[in-house]
Enzyme design. Structure first.
Site, PDB file in Angstrom:
ATOM      1  N   ASN A  60      19.634 -26.667  51.219  1.00  0.00           N
ATOM      2  CA  ASN A  60      21.012 -27.090  50.796  1.00  0.00           C
ATOM      3  C   ASN A  60      20.997 -27.011  49.158  1.00  0.00           C
ATOM      4  O   ASN A  60      20.387 -27.859  48.691  1.00  0.00           O
ATOM      5  CB  ASN A  60      21.296 -28.562  51.345  1.00  0.00           C
ATOM      6  N   LYS A  62      23.137 -27.142  46.833  1.00  0.00           N
ATOM      7  CA  LYS A  62      24.263 -28.278  46.232  1.00  0.00           C
ATOM      8  C   LYS A  62      24.830 -27.599  45.061  1.00  0.00           C
ATOM      9  O   LYS A  62      24.931 -26.247  45.110  1.00  0.00           O
ATOM     10  CB  LYS A  62      23.409 -29.494  45.911  1.00  0.00           C
ATOM     11  N   HIS A 144      27.830 -34.629  54.610  1.00  0.00           N
ATOM     12  CA  HIS A 144      26.573 -34.942  53.718  1.00  0.00           C
ATOM     13  C   HIS A 144      27.331 -36.245  52.976  1.00  0.00           C
ATOM     14  O   HIS A 144      28.137 -36.573  52.617  1.00  0.00           O
ATOM     15  CB  HIS A 144      26.622 -33.765  52.618  1.00  0.00           C
ATOM     16  N   GLU A 146      26.581 -37.227  49.813  1.00  0.00           N
ATOM     17  CA  GLU A 146      27.350 -36.924  48.742  1.00  0.00           C
ATOM     18  C   GLU A 146      28.881 -36.719  48.793  1.00  0.00           C
ATOM     19  O   GLU A 146      29.591 -37.194  47.926  1.00  0.00           O
ATOM     20  CB  GLU A 146      26.701 -35.752  47.950  1.00  0.00           C
ATOM     21  N   GLU A 214      19.961 -37.998  57.393  1.00  0.00           N
ATOM     22  CA  GLU A 214      19.563 -38.109  56.208  1.00  0.00           C
ATOM     23  C   GLU A 214      19.840 -39.513  55.458  1.00  0.00           C
ATOM     24  O   GLU A 214      20.847 -39.855  55.233  1.00  0.00           O
ATOM     25  CB  GLU A 214      20.586 -37.066  55.269  1.00  0.00           C
ATOM     26  N   GLY A 220      17.025 -37.118  47.408  1.00  0.00           N
ATOM     27  CA  GLY A 220      17.034 -36.792  46.025  1.00  0.00           C
ATOM     28  C   GLY A 220      16.399 -37.601  45.241  1.00  0.00           C
ATOM     29  O   GLY A 220      16.297 -37.914  44.032  1.00  0.00           O
ATOM     30  N   SER A 260      14.245 -35.935  50.594  1.00  0.00           N
ATOM     31  CA  SER A 260      13.005 -35.749  49.890  1.00  0.00           C
ATOM     32  C   SER A 260      11.963 -34.977  50.696  1.00  0.00           C
ATOM     33  O   SER A 260      10.790 -35.130  50.486  1.00  0.00           O
ATOM     34  CB  SER A 260      12.497 -36.984  49.439  1.00  0.00           C
TER      35      SER A 260
END
Ligand code: PGA
Length: 304
Positions: A60, A62, A144, A146, A214, A220, A260
């Site tokens: 991904n 991003k 996701h 985010e 996730e 991240g 991560s």
């Protein structure tokens, strides 16, 4: 099967009311519930694999990259040596999708990071599933963290977008995962199951769905979940699918881990029985490291 009760000290942060039968560890117990009777694919020389689906690794990217950096990344990926027994997908930003899709080897499929809820039209700023298919996209990521927590998408909206994409023939990487405070409050399973149910309520079929667990606190942050923390949720997700969808779907659906993941920690994670691959953010921007993560499938293989 009923999710069982309380104290399992080495798996902190999960539902505090879970209990482990005295004679078994939590994982042994939960694993004994999930031994699925549907036949495994006989040809896969794989040891640590509870699900029957092929290992799956997604990158991904991003909102990262420029024409130059993406050209270099594509060239590194095109020359990388990748194990054959893995589905490999990368997800560039929209503006580079066409460029990547036309320059990347067929060995690696392309995914979008989002898609509109229905057919295209007067929806400024949106991208339709039909347009994604038109440029050769095979997958799309939905749910996701985010998009959930920064953009504010809710379970229902995410479910609708996933259902539309699936109905139109795209595969969906369906993301779920808890915030740190939810884990600390013992709500990890509740949150994951709620997000899973929103997908389950609307998907036409699970054939083209990959579930990405996730944990938000791991994305991240450099703070990867331990292999045990990840396995524990993955097996619970598989049990949930068995109970709420079907035994076949529980066995076949890939449940991948994200948060991560890098070239150093992927091997230990891949050894876990219910980790069927990875969704990789930061480390997917480096071709050789991403290849290492793809090739961590070898950690699952039976020693000769
Ligand atoms: P990360 O991101 O690997 O950079 O933690 C994972 C993801 O968001 O899919």
């Amino acid at each position: 099967m009923e999710m069982v009760a309380t104290s399992c000290p080495h798996f902190t942060g999960l539902r505090p009311t879970l209990h482990t039968p005295r004679s078994q560890s939590f994982l042994q117990h939960i694993n004994s519930q999930i031994r699925l009777s549907s036949p495994r694919k006989p040809c896969r020389a794989v040891a640590a694999m509870a699900g029957s689906g092929k290992f799956f690794v997604g990158g991904n990217w991003k909102c990262n990259g420029t024409k130059d950096s993406i050209t270099k990344l594509v060239s590194d990926l095109n020359s990388a040596k990748l194990e054959s027994d893995v589905d490999v997908v990368v997800s560039p930003p929209f503006v580079y999708l066409d460029m990547v899709s036309s320059s990347l080897t067929d060995r690696i499929k392309v995914s979008a990071q989002n898609s509109w809820i229905g057919k295209g039209g007067a929806f400024t700023g949106e991208i339709s599933v039909e347009q994604l298919k038109d440029i050769g996209c095979k997958w799309v990521i939905h749910g996701h963290s985010e998009r959930r927590h920064i953009i504010g998408e809710d379970d229902q909206f995410i479910g609708k977008k996933a259902a539309y994409a699936l109905n139109e023939g795209l595969g969906v990487i369906a993301c779920i995962g808890e915030l740190l405070e939810e884990r600390e409050a013992g709500k990890t399973f509740d949150v994951c199951f709620r997000q899973l149910k929103a997908f389950a309520d609307v998907v036409p079929s699970w054939d083209n769905v990959v579930i990405a667990y996730e944990p938000v606190w791991a994305i991240g942050t450099g703070k990867v979940a331990t292999p045990q923390q990840a396995q524990e949720v993955h097996v619970a997700v598989r049990i949930w699918l068995k109970k709420n969808v079907s035994e076949e779907v529980a066995s076949k659906t890939r449940i991948i881990y994200g948060g991560s993941v890098n070239g150093s920690n992927c091997g230990e994670l891949a050894k876990q029985e219910d980790i069927d691959g990875f969704l990789v953010g930061g480390a997917s921007l480096k071709g050789p490291e991403f290849a290492t993560i793809v090739n961590s499938v070898t950690s699952k293989k039976v020693a000769a």
